[in-house]
Design an enzyme around this catalytic site. Structure first.
Site, PDB file in Angstrom:
ATOM      1  N   LYS A   1     -45.476  11.908   9.658  1.00  0.00           N
ATOM      2  CA  LYS A   1     -44.847  10.679   9.181  1.00  0.00           C
ATOM      3  C   LYS A   1     -45.929   9.689   8.763  1.00  0.00           C
ATOM      4  O   LYS A   1     -46.276   8.923   7.708  1.00  0.00           O
ATOM      5  CB  LYS A   1     -43.711   9.927  10.086  1.00  0.00           C
ATOM      6  CG  LYS A   1     -42.511  10.697   9.868  1.00  0.00           C
ATOM      7  CD  LYS A   1     -41.415  10.128  11.016  1.00  0.00           C
ATOM      8  CE  LYS A   1     -40.182  11.111  11.190  1.00  0.00           C
ATOM      9  NZ  LYS A   1     -39.362  10.925  12.106  1.00  0.00           N
TER      10      LYS A   1
ATOM     11  N   GLN B   1     -38.819   7.239  17.342  1.00  0.00           N
ATOM     12  CA  GLN B   1     -38.740   8.698  17.347  1.00  0.00           C
ATOM     13  C   GLN B   1     -37.521   9.103  18.405  1.00  0.00           C
ATOM     14  O   GLN B   1     -37.559   8.828  19.364  1.00  0.00           O
ATOM     15  CB  GLN B   1     -39.850   9.520  17.343  1.00  0.00           C
ATOM     16  CG  GLN B   1     -39.836  10.938  17.198  1.00  0.00           C
ATOM     17  CD  GLN B   1     -39.571  11.095  15.731  1.00  0.00           C
ATOM     18  OE1 GLN B   1     -39.726  10.515  14.859  1.00  0.00           O
ATOM     19  NE2 GLN B   1     -38.786  12.450  15.426  1.00  0.00           N
TER      20      GLN B   1
ATOM     21  N   ASP C   1     -34.573   4.425   8.794  1.00  0.00           N
ATOM     22  CA  ASP C   1     -33.790   5.420   9.062  1.00  0.00           C
ATOM     23  C   ASP C   1     -32.727   5.176   8.895  1.00  0.00           C
ATOM     24  O   ASP C   1     -31.847   6.342   8.871  1.00  0.00           O
ATOM     25  CB  ASP C   1     -33.864   5.547  10.746  1.00  0.00           C
ATOM     26  CG  ASP C   1     -34.893   6.722  11.390  1.00  0.00           C
ATOM     27  OD1 ASP C   1     -35.156   7.569  10.494  1.00  0.00           O
ATOM     28  OD2 ASP C   1     -35.130   6.609  12.330  1.00  0.00           O
TER      29      ASP C   1
HETATM   30  N1  GUN Z   1     -35.837  12.820  15.908  1.00  0.00           N
HETATM   31  C1  GUN Z   1     -35.263  13.885  14.939  1.00  0.00           C
HETATM   32  N2  GUN Z   1     -34.995  13.572  13.392  1.00  0.00           N
HETATM   33  C2  GUN Z   1     -35.274  12.024  13.404  1.00  0.00           C
HETATM   34  C3  GUN Z   1     -35.221  11.247  12.541  1.00  0.00           C
HETATM   35  O1  GUN Z   1     -34.600  11.570  11.287  1.00  0.00           O
HETATM   36  N3  GUN Z   1     -35.311  10.117  12.848  1.00  0.00           N
HETATM   37  C4  GUN Z   1     -35.899   9.518  14.087  1.00  0.00           C
HETATM   38  N4  GUN Z   1     -35.703   8.283  14.419  1.00  0.00           N
HETATM   39  N5  GUN Z   1     -35.799  10.376  14.982  1.00  0.00           N
HETATM   40  C5  GUN Z   1     -35.731  11.703  14.773  1.00  0.00           C
END
Ligand code: GUN
Length: 302
Positions: free
Chosen positions: A54, A98, A121
């Site tokens: 990311k 995350q 998100d």
């Molecule tokens: N963990 C796995 N996929 C995601 C996601 O799309 N966003 C976040 N914040 N954590 C994750």
């Protein structure tokens, strides 16, 4: 018949190029760039690799990027205070915590602490509500469903009046994508069915689908005889079914399998996403798009 492959890796590059061009333009006109912070708690290897990707993608696009890593014993109150700091930081447009979080932290409390206008998100209840209302109300569609819809649109699949069957009812994929596909507007306006572990006859429902979206987390669940000839099949499953040594790097890597029996399904479907290289690359791409959108909302450009 061999299905057309809907490649997330290619669509990702198109969208990232579009985002990079917009970032340049905004920077030139307004002197600002989108700012994204990722908050990672602990050292879960999968989470580390997601967050690293990311941040790398944000960097490539010319965003301001902040990688804030915290130890797994951080008290919940300290994490909430950290979120508050970024809520009040003008240079940050998107906050991503995350998941999963360590057991001593209530993830609902944490997600609810993020300013809904920085919730790139799309997990905050305010944004879930906005998605449900649809239309202009939507600010940040959750990233994986947004990526799925983008793939359906860019593959040229007709959605208006199409029978869409979604397999799985998670808050992250199944429920939001079902909601998005039933809204009025481009890439939607479909007749939607959600099937799940309580459904009596999965096969009968799947066989009706013009667009079959599978997010069940069960490797190979959908068999070729469940697929209508010519259907568009979107496989969201990323199941680790073993390990192999990478020919490129010599390192051990996971063997990934989707929720659809791909080799057989591609002979029946009209279009299909591969695993890996299908929906996977779209999630981070749409996170970048949401972060750019957040800045555009702030500047009054949307
Ligand atoms: N963990 C796995 N996929 C995601 C996601 O799309 N966003 C976040 N914040 N954590 C994750």
């Amino acid at each position: 018949m061999t299905a057309k492959l809907i490649k997330g890796t290619e669509i990702r590059e198109q969208i990232l190029d579009e985002i990079a061009a917009e970032v340049e333009e905004i920077k030139a006109k307004h002197g600002v760039v989108p700012g994204l912070v990722t908050i990672l708690v602990g050292e879960n290897p999968a989470s580390i690799s997601y967050v690293t990707l990311k941040i790398k993608t944000a960097h490539r696009l010319g965003f301001k990027e902040v990688q804030d890593n915290q130890s797994d014993d951080i008290p919940e109150a300290d994490l909430l205070a950290l979120i508050d700091k970024y809520n009040n930081d003008d240079s940050i447009n998107g906050i991503l915590v995350q998941l999963p979080l360590p057991k001593h932290i209530d993830d609902k409390k944490v997600l609810n602490a993020i300013d809904p206008d920085k919730d790139v998100d799309g997990f905050h209840p305010v944004n879930v509500g906005r998605l449900m209302i649809g239309g202009d109300e939507v600010k940040f569609p959750p990233c994986t469903p947004a990526g799925i819809q983008e793939m359906i649109i860019r593959s040229g699949t007709e959605t208006k009046g199409a029978e869409v069957v979604v397999v799985g009812r998670s808050n992250i994929v199944g429920k939001p994508i079902a909601n998005m596909m039933l809204q009025k507007g481009m890439g939607a306006n479909s007749t939607v069915t959600i099937v799940h572990t309580g459904t009596k006859d999965l096969k009968a429902h799947c066989l009706r689908a013009d667009i079959l979206i599978v997010a069940a987390g069960v490797p190979g669940l959908v068999k070729p005889e469940w697929i209508k000839s010519g259907a568009c099949v979107i496989d969201v499953g990323v199941n680790r079914v073993g390990e192999k040594v990478s020919e490129k790097t010599g390192k051990k890597i996971a063997i990934l399998k989707g929720d659809v029996d791909f080799d057989a399904a591609k002979e029946i479907a009209g279009a299909i996403t591969p695993v890996p290289g299908g929906v996977g690359p779209m999630t981070i791409t749409m996170l970048m798009k949401n972060t750019l959108k957040s800045l555009k909302f702030k500047l009054g450009l949307m």
